[in-house]
Motif scaffolding. Sequence first.
Motif, PDB file in Angstrom:
ATOM      1  N   ILE A 152       1.053  -1.133  -0.109  1.00  0.00           N
ATOM      2  CA  ILE A 152      -0.136   0.049  -0.138  1.00  0.00           C
ATOM      3  C   ILE A 152       0.817   1.121  -0.031  1.00  0.00           C
ATOM      4  N   ALA A 153       2.025   1.112   0.950  1.00  0.00           N
ATOM      5  CA  ALA A 153       2.759   2.464   0.772  1.00  0.00           C
ATOM      6  C   ALA A 153       3.445   2.641  -0.619  1.00  0.00           C
ATOM      7  N   ARG A 154       3.723   1.407  -1.373  1.00  0.00           N
ATOM      8  CA  ARG A 154       4.354   1.661  -2.810  1.00  0.00           C
ATOM      9  C   ARG A 154       3.384   2.251  -3.647  1.00  0.00           C
ATOM     10  N   ALA A 155       2.096   1.926  -3.485  1.00  0.00           N
ATOM     11  CA  ALA A 155       0.993   2.730  -3.974  1.00  0.00           C
ATOM     12  C   ALA A 155       0.799   3.797  -3.968  1.00  0.00           C
ATOM     13  N   LEU A 156       0.733   4.268  -2.681  1.00  0.00           N
ATOM     14  CA  LEU A 156       0.821   5.659  -1.965  1.00  0.00           C
ATOM     15  C   LEU A 156       1.874   6.593  -2.618  1.00  0.00           C
ATOM     16  N   VAL A 157       3.113   6.051  -2.752  1.00  0.00           N
ATOM     17  CA  VAL A 157       4.218   6.750  -2.941  1.00  0.00           C
ATOM     18  C   VAL A 157       4.181   7.676  -3.985  1.00  0.00           C
ATOM     19  N   THR A 158       3.316   7.187  -5.260  1.00  0.00           N
ATOM     20  CA  THR A 158       3.422   7.922  -6.494  1.00  0.00           C
ATOM     21  C   THR A 158       2.135   8.763  -6.435  1.00  0.00           C
ATOM     22  N   GLN A 159       1.555   9.219  -5.279  1.00  0.00           N
ATOM     23  CA  GLN A 159       0.439  10.088  -4.947  1.00  0.00           C
ATOM     24  C   GLN A 159      -0.628   9.841  -6.154  1.00  0.00           C
ATOM     25  N   PRO A 160      -1.235   8.663  -6.370  1.00  0.00           N
ATOM     26  CA  PRO A 160      -2.028   8.440  -7.407  1.00  0.00           C
ATOM     27  C   PRO A 160      -3.349   9.019  -7.218  1.00  0.00           C
ATOM     28  N   SER A 161      -4.369   9.065  -8.113  1.00  0.00           N
ATOM     29  CA  SER A 161      -5.582   9.643  -8.085  1.00  0.00           C
ATOM     30  C   SER A 161      -6.580   8.312  -8.034  1.00  0.00           C
ATOM     31  N   LEU A 162      -5.833   7.369  -8.310  1.00  0.00           N
ATOM     32  CA  LEU A 162      -6.889   6.124  -8.108  1.00  0.00           C
ATOM     33  C   LEU A 162      -6.310   5.006  -7.412  1.00  0.00           C
ATOM     34  N   PHE A 163      -6.793   4.386  -6.451  1.00  0.00           N
ATOM     35  CA  PHE A 163      -6.063   2.878  -5.880  1.00  0.00           C
ATOM     36  C   PHE A 163      -7.040   1.961  -6.451  1.00  0.00           C
ATOM     37  N   LEU A 164      -6.579   1.051  -7.036  1.00  0.00           N
ATOM     38  CA  LEU A 164      -7.115  -0.275  -7.380  1.00  0.00           C
ATOM     39  C   LEU A 164      -6.598  -1.538  -6.763  1.00  0.00           C
ATOM     40  N   ALA A 165      -7.403  -1.939  -5.861  1.00  0.00           N
ATOM     41  CA  ALA A 165      -6.819  -2.976  -5.027  1.00  0.00           C
ATOM     42  C   ALA A 165      -7.650  -4.321  -5.376  1.00  0.00           C
ATOM     43  N   ASP A 166      -6.923  -5.438  -5.713  1.00  0.00           N
ATOM     44  CA  ASP A 166      -7.299  -6.794  -6.123  1.00  0.00           C
ATOM     45  C   ASP A 166      -7.130  -7.653  -5.101  1.00  0.00           C
ATOM     46  N   GLU A 167      -8.360  -8.102  -4.415  1.00  0.00           N
ATOM     47  CA  GLU A 167      -8.436  -9.043  -3.261  1.00  0.00           C
ATOM     48  C   GLU A 167      -7.324  -8.675  -2.109  1.00  0.00           C
ATOM     49  N   PRO A 168      -7.206  -7.595  -1.796  1.00  0.00           N
ATOM     50  CA  PRO A 168      -6.017  -7.265  -0.901  1.00  0.00           C
ATOM     51  C   PRO A 168      -6.118  -7.472   0.396  1.00  0.00           C
ATOM     52  N   THR A 169      -7.009  -8.439   0.926  1.00  0.00           N
ATOM     53  CA  THR A 169      -7.244  -9.181   2.024  1.00  0.00           C
ATOM     54  C   THR A 169      -7.230 -10.578   1.914  1.00  0.00           C
ATOM     55  N   GLY A 170      -7.165 -11.268   0.676  1.00  0.00           N
ATOM     56  CA  GLY A 170      -7.498 -12.344   0.518  1.00  0.00           C
ATOM     57  C   GLY A 170      -6.254 -13.304   0.822  1.00  0.00           C
ATOM     58  N   ASN A 171      -5.012 -12.963   1.462  1.00  0.00           N
ATOM     59  CA  ASN A 171      -4.335 -13.895   1.841  1.00  0.00           C
ATOM     60  C   ASN A 171      -3.729 -13.572   3.403  1.00  0.00           C
ATOM     61  N   LEU A 172      -4.870 -12.959   3.957  1.00  0.00           N
ATOM     62  CA  LEU A 172      -4.653 -12.196   5.427  1.00  0.00           C
ATOM     63  C   LEU A 172      -5.620 -12.932   6.254  1.00  0.00           C
ATOM     64  N   ASP A 173      -5.375 -13.202   7.645  1.00  0.00           N
ATOM     65  CA  ASP A 173      -6.217 -13.691   8.318  1.00  0.00           C
ATOM     66  C   ASP A 173      -7.074 -12.605   8.752  1.00  0.00           C
ATOM     67  N   THR A 174      -8.240 -12.687   9.549  1.00  0.00           N
ATOM     68  CA  THR A 174      -9.371 -12.021   9.497  1.00  0.00           C
ATOM     69  C   THR A 174      -9.101 -10.517  10.194  1.00  0.00           C
ATOM     70  N   HIS A 175      -8.406 -10.651  11.355  1.00  0.00           N
ATOM     71  CA  HIS A 175      -7.923  -9.601  11.976  1.00  0.00           C
ATOM     72  C   HIS A 175      -7.086  -8.582  11.393  1.00  0.00           C
ATOM     73  N   THR A 176      -6.108  -9.146  10.642  1.00  0.00           N
ATOM     74  CA  THR A 176      -5.013  -8.195   9.807  1.00  0.00           C
ATOM     75  C   THR A 176      -5.898  -7.791   8.653  1.00  0.00           C
ATOM     76  N   GLY A 177      -6.844  -8.407   8.145  1.00  0.00           N
ATOM     77  CA  GLY A 177      -7.632  -7.963   7.023  1.00  0.00           C
ATOM     78  C   GLY A 177      -8.596  -6.899   7.325  1.00  0.00           C
ATOM     79  N   GLU A 178      -8.964  -6.855   8.692  1.00  0.00           N
ATOM     80  CA  GLU A 178      -9.830  -5.697   9.225  1.00  0.00           C
ATOM     81  C   GLU A 178      -8.734  -4.542   9.189  1.00  0.00           C
ATOM     82  N   GLU A 179      -7.718  -4.696   9.782  1.00  0.00           N
ATOM     83  CA  GLU A 179      -6.806  -3.583   9.740  1.00  0.00           C
ATOM     84  C   GLU A 179      -6.271  -3.028   8.329  1.00  0.00           C
TER      85      GLU A 179
END
Length: 223
Positions: A152-179
């Motif tokens: 997410i930091a790598r996406a942030l650093v270019t200061q984009p106007s659009l964030f495109l997230a593909d299954e960003p919590t798919g490989n994470l446990d429930t608690h980490t996904g919520e974070e």
Amino acid sequence: MIELKDVCKTYYIGEEVVHALDHADMFIGKGEFVSIIGPSGSGKSTMMNIIGCLDTADEGEYILDGISIEQYTERELAKIRNKKIGFIFQNFNLLPKLTAEENVELPLIYQGISHGERKARVRVAMERVELSHRMKHMPTELSGGQQQRVAIARALVTQPSLFLADEPTGNLDTHTGEEIMSLFHELHNAGNTIVLITHDNQVADEAERKIHIRDGKVSEVRQ
């Protein structure tokens, strides 16, 4: 900001014809938080690739910030992907031989940003995802949630106007996904446009609007 008009994308697998997108229409305004939800094989990945300028439609029109994608050259599309769109993937896509800091810095090197500005912007991005204390760590030394924060930091650093997230919590446990979802809400509240692609209804419900895709057909799901 994003407008798809009668978009079609067809794949041929042997003798089988797959209509990944079948006359799809969609509009996403600037500053919206929208989820695109559908089962495996529904056309979500194709939709993401077209929105992210990684692929083009066979028919129809994709308009980004008021300009049809067809009017851009390949070089211009590469600039859009690098500056206007922040990609966040399920598998993080971090380079294993680079530190967290170097992974975040990489898109700025491609942009030709000066060394001093790169370092300053990387630190700000890493602080934003609360990982400034892990900048020198390799991806293998980070948890799954921390790796996704680096992505997410790598996406942030270019200061984009659009964030495109593909299954960003798919490989994470429930608690980490919520974070991670909490972090997306922070980005949205700061005025960013977020398009989140998922098969998970609970994740999709976090967005302001929910767009359903099945067998290449797109429909709005009213909350």
